[in-house]
Design an enzyme around this catalytic site. Structure first.
Site, PDB file in Angstrom:
ATOM      1  N   ASP A  13       0.806  -1.221   0.000  1.00 40.12           N
ATOM      2  CA  ASP A  13       0.000   0.000   0.000  1.00 40.12           C
ATOM      3  C   ASP A  13       0.838   1.268   0.000  1.00 40.12           C
ATOM      4  O   ASP A  13       0.295   2.350  -0.157  1.00 40.12           O
ATOM      5  CB  ASP A  13      -0.954  -0.007   1.200  1.00 40.12           C
ATOM      6  CG  ASP A  13      -2.354  -0.406   0.780  1.00 40.12           C
ATOM      7  OD1 ASP A  13      -2.514  -0.888  -0.353  1.00 40.12           O
ATOM      8  OD2 ASP A  13      -3.291  -0.232   1.578  1.00 40.12           O
TER       9      ASP A  13
ATOM     10  N   ASP B  88      -0.537 -11.752   7.389  1.00 40.88           N
ATOM     11  CA  ASP B  88       0.092 -10.454   7.586  1.00 40.88           C
ATOM     12  C   ASP B  88       1.569 -10.547   7.239  1.00 40.88           C
ATOM     13  O   ASP B  88       2.161 -11.619   7.321  1.00 40.88           O
ATOM     14  CB  ASP B  88      -0.070  -9.994   9.033  1.00 40.88           C
ATOM     15  CG  ASP B  88      -1.423  -9.361   9.272  1.00 40.88           C
ATOM     16  OD1 ASP B  88      -2.166  -9.205   8.291  1.00 40.88           O
ATOM     17  OD2 ASP B  88      -1.738  -9.044  10.428  1.00 40.88           O
TER      18      ASP B  88
ATOM     19  N   ASP C 114       4.114  -9.672   8.787  1.00 37.10           N
ATOM     20  CA  ASP C 114       5.053 -10.038   9.849  1.00 37.10           C
ATOM     21  C   ASP C 114       4.855 -11.487  10.282  1.00 37.10           C
ATOM     22  O   ASP C 114       5.402 -11.925  11.281  1.00 37.10           O
ATOM     23  CB  ASP C 114       4.923  -9.087  11.042  1.00 37.10           C
ATOM     24  CG  ASP C 114       3.537  -9.130  11.663  1.00 37.10           C
ATOM     25  OD1 ASP C 114       2.629  -9.692  11.018  1.00 37.10           O
ATOM     26  OD2 ASP C 114       3.352  -8.600  12.766  1.00 37.10           O
TER      27      ASP C 114
ATOM     28  N   ASP D 152     -12.122  -7.601  10.469  1.00 36.51           N
ATOM     29  CA  ASP D 152     -11.992  -9.048  10.508  1.00 36.51           C
ATOM     30  C   ASP D 152     -13.163  -9.727  11.224  1.00 36.51           C
ATOM     31  O   ASP D 152     -13.832 -10.569  10.642  1.00 36.51           O
ATOM     32  CB  ASP D 152     -10.658  -9.448  11.140  1.00 36.51           C
ATOM     33  CG  ASP D 152     -10.187  -8.433  12.147  1.00 36.51           C
ATOM     34  OD1 ASP D 152     -11.054  -7.809  12.786  1.00 36.51           O
ATOM     35  OD2 ASP D 152      -8.974  -8.254  12.303  1.00 36.51           O
TER      36      ASP D 152
END
Ligand code: NAG
Ligand code: NAG
Length: 672
Positions: free
Chosen positions: A95, A297, A299, A494
Site C-alpha cells: 500500500d 500479515d 510479519d 476481521d
C-alpha cells in the site's frame, strides 16, 4: 435493604455473565487434518496434483515500519511451502507503492531459486530462512549428511548476501535515481524521479514525493515477479565448478509471485487493510482465480511447510462444502518468557476458538485464515447445518473429535443453484464494471473448480485488466465493503467480515497443528497491548449496534454461537465505553471519576457485609479496596496513550492512523 438488593443484583449479573462465558464452551473439538489421505487422493505419482488452487495474500503498508526483510521472509516461506507449485500463487499487496518493496521482492524471488530447491531437497523446517538459520542446531536425518552440510553452508552464504543486498537497496535506489536525474540535467523545482533498474521511471511513490508519485496519490501497479510455472516437473542443474549446489534431483519450479500496489488518489477513502484485501481479491480473480484464498500479515511467516495442506484438508473433508473459512491460531515469537501481557492468548485460541469450532466455528481474527473465495462474493452456503432455531438439527453439536477425510465432498453447490441473478447472488453491477472479473465468478464457484489446473496467461491485456480492477474509483456504487468482500466502516473488519458469513449459515473451522502453522511477532509493551484490546472491544460494540446484531437478527446463527457473540459484546461494553478514544478530554475526566466511584460503590455492600456487626474492618477489605482504586486510577492515567504507540496519529495507530496495518493483527484479551 438497598444494599442487599444491589449486592444480589451484582451476584446475579456475575452468575449470568459466567454462564454466558461457559455456555459456548460446552463442546470443544479437536480436529486433526489427515494429510496422508489428502496425499493419497490428490497427489499423483508423476509429481502433479489435483489439489485446488490457492492464492495467498500478504499485505504490507510501509517498508520501514514493517521491516522489509521480515516481509521478504514471509514471502520466501510461502514460496517454499509444500503445495503444488502450479496451484499456488503469492500476491504481495504494497500500500505504500514504494520501489523499495518492489525491488526487495524481486531480490526475494531471485534468492528463492536457491532457497526453495534447497528446502525441497533436504526437507528443511521451518522454511523462512531467517528463522531457520537462527536455529541453534540443524539436525539432519536424511541420507547424505555431508551433502547437507555443504549445501547449507552455501545457502547460508547466499542468504547473507541477499540480506546485505536488501539492506543496501534504499541506498542503491537513491544513488541510481540521482545518477539518472543528473544525466537529465534537472532544473531547480523540477520533480526528482525515482528510477527502476531498467532505466524507466517508477510509477509508484517516489523517494522525493511529487505530484502523482506520493503516498496516497499514485498509479496502480501489477507486476508478475515470478511467472506461472509449467505443469510438469523441472529438474535443476547438477553441481558444477561455480555452482556447488546439486539440484539435479529436485523440482526447481517456483510458485507464481505477483506484486500489487493498488491505485491511490486523493479524495478517495481507501479503507486501509480491508480495501487492500478487496483489491487483491479482484486482482487475483482476474489473474489466477483460485477457489481458495489465504490471508497472511507481512510479519507472519509459515513455520510448518504442511500448513497449507492442513488448511485445504479442512476445506475438502466430508461435509466441508459449508465451511467458509479455516482460522489458524496466531502464534508468536519474541514474547518475553513470563508473557507479562498474555501475548500468547492461550485461553482465547486454545480454549475459546476451539470451543467455538464445536458449534458453528471460530471467529475470523484477521490473519492466518483460509477463505473459500465464493463466500467473499456474497454466496450463501449450499445448505444450512448449523442448528439455528429454524433448523433444529444441531448438526455435530455433540460430536466427538472427527478426523477429516478429504476428497469426499468437493462441490460448491451454492453456485449451481441459479437465483434471480443467474449464477450470481447479487446484481451484476454490485461487483463493479469489470467484465473479466464478473466472468471469473462462476469459474471460482464451479462445481469442481480444481479438476484441472487453470491456464494462467499473464499477458499485457490481463495485466492491464488486473490494474483496472484495483483503481481507486472501482468500488464506487458497488457492493464492495458491504455485501461483498471485507467489510468497511468498522475498526474490526476481521470480526465483522467473519460474522457476516456466520449469519448466512456458513461455518468455519479451527486448525491448530504442530509445529505451529504461522508465526508472527508479538506486541511487546503494555501500550500496544491495551490498544489492541480497545480496538477489539469497539468492534464488538459495532456488531451489537449493527442491523445484524446477534440477539435479534441472523436466523442462521447457531444458538450457542449467538451467545458467544453476545458475550464478547457484554464484556466489552464496559471497557469500550470508558476507553473509547473519541471522548473529549473533559468527558474522559468525568468518566474517570464516575468510573472510580462506580467501582467503589459496588464494593461497598461487599465491604459492609464483611464488616458484619463487629464494626471492625478486616484488613483484607481495606487492602482490596485500595488495590481496586489504584488499578482503576492507573487505567485512567494510561488513557492518553492507548491510541497506539506514538500517540493519536502514531506509527501503529488504528482508527486515526494513516497506516492501516497495526490494527489488524488482532490479539484478543478482553475475552473474560
Ligand atoms: C517452528 O517450527 C519448528 C519446527 O520446524 C519448531 O521447533 C518451533 O517450535 C516452531 N516455532 C514456534 C515459535 O512454534
Ligand atoms: C511501546 O512500543 C511502541 C513501539 O513499538 C512505542 O512507540 C511506545 O512508545 C512504547 N510504549 C511504551 C510505554 O514503552
Amino acid at each position: 435493604m438497598w444494599l442487599w438488593v444491589t449486592s444480589i443484583a451484582g451476584e446475579f449479573w456475575f452468575g449470568f455473565s459466567w454462564l454466558l462465558d461457559q455456555l459456548p464452551k460446552l463442546n470443544p473439538i479437536n480436529r486433526v487434518p489427515d494429510l496422508a489421505v489428502l496425499r493419497q487422493r490428490f497427489d499423483r505419482a508423476d509429481g502433479t496434483s489435483r489439489l485446488p488452487g490457492l492464492d495467498i495474500f500478504v499485505t504490507t503498508a510501509d517498508p520501514f515500519k514493517e521491516p522489509i526483510l521480515s516481509t521478504a521472509n514471509s514471502v520466501l516461506s510461502i514460496l517454499a511451502a509444500d503445495y503444488p507449485v502450479e496451484r499456488n500463487t503469492c500476491y504481495l499487496s504494497d500500500d505504500s507503492g514504494m520501489l523499495l518493496t518492489y525491488e526487495a521482492m524481486a531480490e526475494a524471488a531471485k534468492f528463492a531459486t536457491v532457497w526453495v530447491p534447497f528446502c525441497r531437497k533436504h526437507g528443511i523446517e521451518p522454511r523462512g530462512p531467517e528463522s531457520y538459520f537462527e536455529l541453534k542446531s540443524h539436525p539432519y536425518m536424511g541420507r547424505s549428511q555431508e551433502d547437507f552440510v555443504n549445501d547449507r553452508r552455501r545457502v547460508r552464504k547466499e542468504y547473507d548476501e541477499f540480506k546485505a543486498r536488501i539492506n543496501g537497496l534504499e541506498h542503491d535506489i537513491k544513488q541510481r535515481s540521482d545518477a539518472h536525474n543528473a544525466a537529465r540535467g534537472l532544473k531547480d523545482g523540477e520533480p526528482r524521479a525515482t528510477w527502476m533498474a531498467d532505466g524507466t521511471q517508477w510509477e509508484g511513490t517516489w523517494v522525493e514525493p511529487s505530484e502523482n508519485h506520493r503516498k496516497g496519490d499514485h498509479a496502480g501497479i501489477v507486476q508478475v515477479l515470478v511467472n506461472h510455472p509449467s505443469h510438469s516437473r523441472q529438474f535443476g542443474p547438477p553441481a558444477s565448478a561455480d555452482n556447488p549446489l546439486d539440484f539435479s534431483m529436485v523440482d526447481v519450479r517456483l510458485p507464481m509471485l505477483v506484486y500489487v500496489s493498488r491505485e491511490k488518489r486523493p479524495g478517495f477513502n481507501h479503507e486501509k487493510k480491508a480495501g487492500a484485501m478487496n483489491a487483491l481479491t479482484r486482482c487475483s480473480a482476474v489473474l489466477t482465480n483460485s477457489p481458495f484464498i489465504l490471508n497472511l500479515d507481512c510479519d507472519h511467516y509459515i513455520n510448518n511447510s504442511q500448513a497449507l495442506r492442513a488448511g485445504i484438508c479442512f476445506m475438502l473433508g466430508r461435509d466441508s462444502d459449508t465451511v467458509a473459512f479455516v482460522q489458524f491460531p496466531q502464534r508468536f515469537e519474541g514474547v518475553d518468557p513470563t508473557d507479562l501481557y498474555a501475548n500468547h492468548n492461550r485461553i482465547f485460541f486454545d480454549g475459546t476458538l476451539r470451543a467455538l469450532d464445536g458449534m458453528q466455528g471460530p471467529i475470523y481474527v484477521g490473519t492466518g485464515c483460509l477463505f473459500r473465495r465464493v463466500t467473499l462474493y456474497g454466496f450463501d452456503p449450499p445448505r444450512i447445518n448449523v442448528g439455528g432455531p429454524c433448523f433444529p438439527s444441531l448438526g455435530g453439536m455433540f460430536a466427538k473429535a472427527r478426523y477429516e477425510k478429504p476428497g469426499l465432498e468437493m462441490t460448491t453447490k451454492a453456485a449451481v443453484a441459479k437465483g434471480k441473478h443467474g449464477f450470481l447472488p447479487l446484481p451484476r453491477k454490485a461487483y463493479g464494471k469489470s467484465e473479466a472479473f464478473v466472468d471469473s465468478i462462476p469459474r471460482a464457484s464451479h462445481p469442481s473448480p480444481f479438476a484441472a489446473a487453470a491456464a494462467v496467461v499473464a499477458d499485457e491485456a490481463t495485466i492491464s485488466e488486473a490494474v483496472a480492477v484495483t483503481t481507486a474509483a472501482y468500488e464506487k456504487k458497488t457492493g464492495w465493503g458491504s455485501n461483498i468482500g471485507w467489510v468497511y466502516g468498522t475498526v474490526t473488519e476481521d470480526v465483522v467480515t467473519g460474522y457476516r458469513m456466520h449469519i448466512k449459515g456458513w461455518r468455519s473451522r479451527y486448525c491448530s497443528i504442530y509445529p505451529h502453522a504461522f508465526i508472527g511477532t508479538a506486541p511487546i509493551n503494555l501500550t500496544e497491548r491495551l490498544y489492541q484490546v480497545l480496538r477489539w472491544s469497539t468492534g464488538s460494540l459495532e456488531i451489537f449496534f449493527s442491523r445484524n446484531n446477534p440477539l435479534l437478527g441472523s436466523t442462521f446463527l447457531h444458538p450457542l454461537q449467538r451467545v458467544a457473540y453476545i458475550n464478547i459484546i457484554g464484556s466489552a461494553v464496559a471497557f469500550a465505553k470508558v476507553l473509547d478514544g473519541e471522548w473529549t478530554h473533559w468527558l474522559k475526566v468525568a468518566g474517570g471519576v464516575f468510573f472510580n466511584f462506580w467501582v467503589l460503590f459496588h464494593l461497598y455492600p461487599f465491604a459492609k457485609g464483611l464488616l458484619g456487626r463487629h464494626g471492625k474492618t478486616p484488613v483484607v477489605v481495606l487492602v482490596w479496596w485500595a488495590f481496586t482504586f489504584v488499578i482503576t486510577a492507573v487505567l485512567y492515567i494510561n488513557i492518553p496513550h492507548i491510541h497506539g504507540p506514538g500517540g493519536k496519529h502514531g506509527a501503529h495507530g488504528g482508527r486515526h492512523s494513516s497506516h492501516h496495518h497495526a490494527g489488524n493483527s488482532l490479539h484478543f484479551t478482553v475475552w473474560p
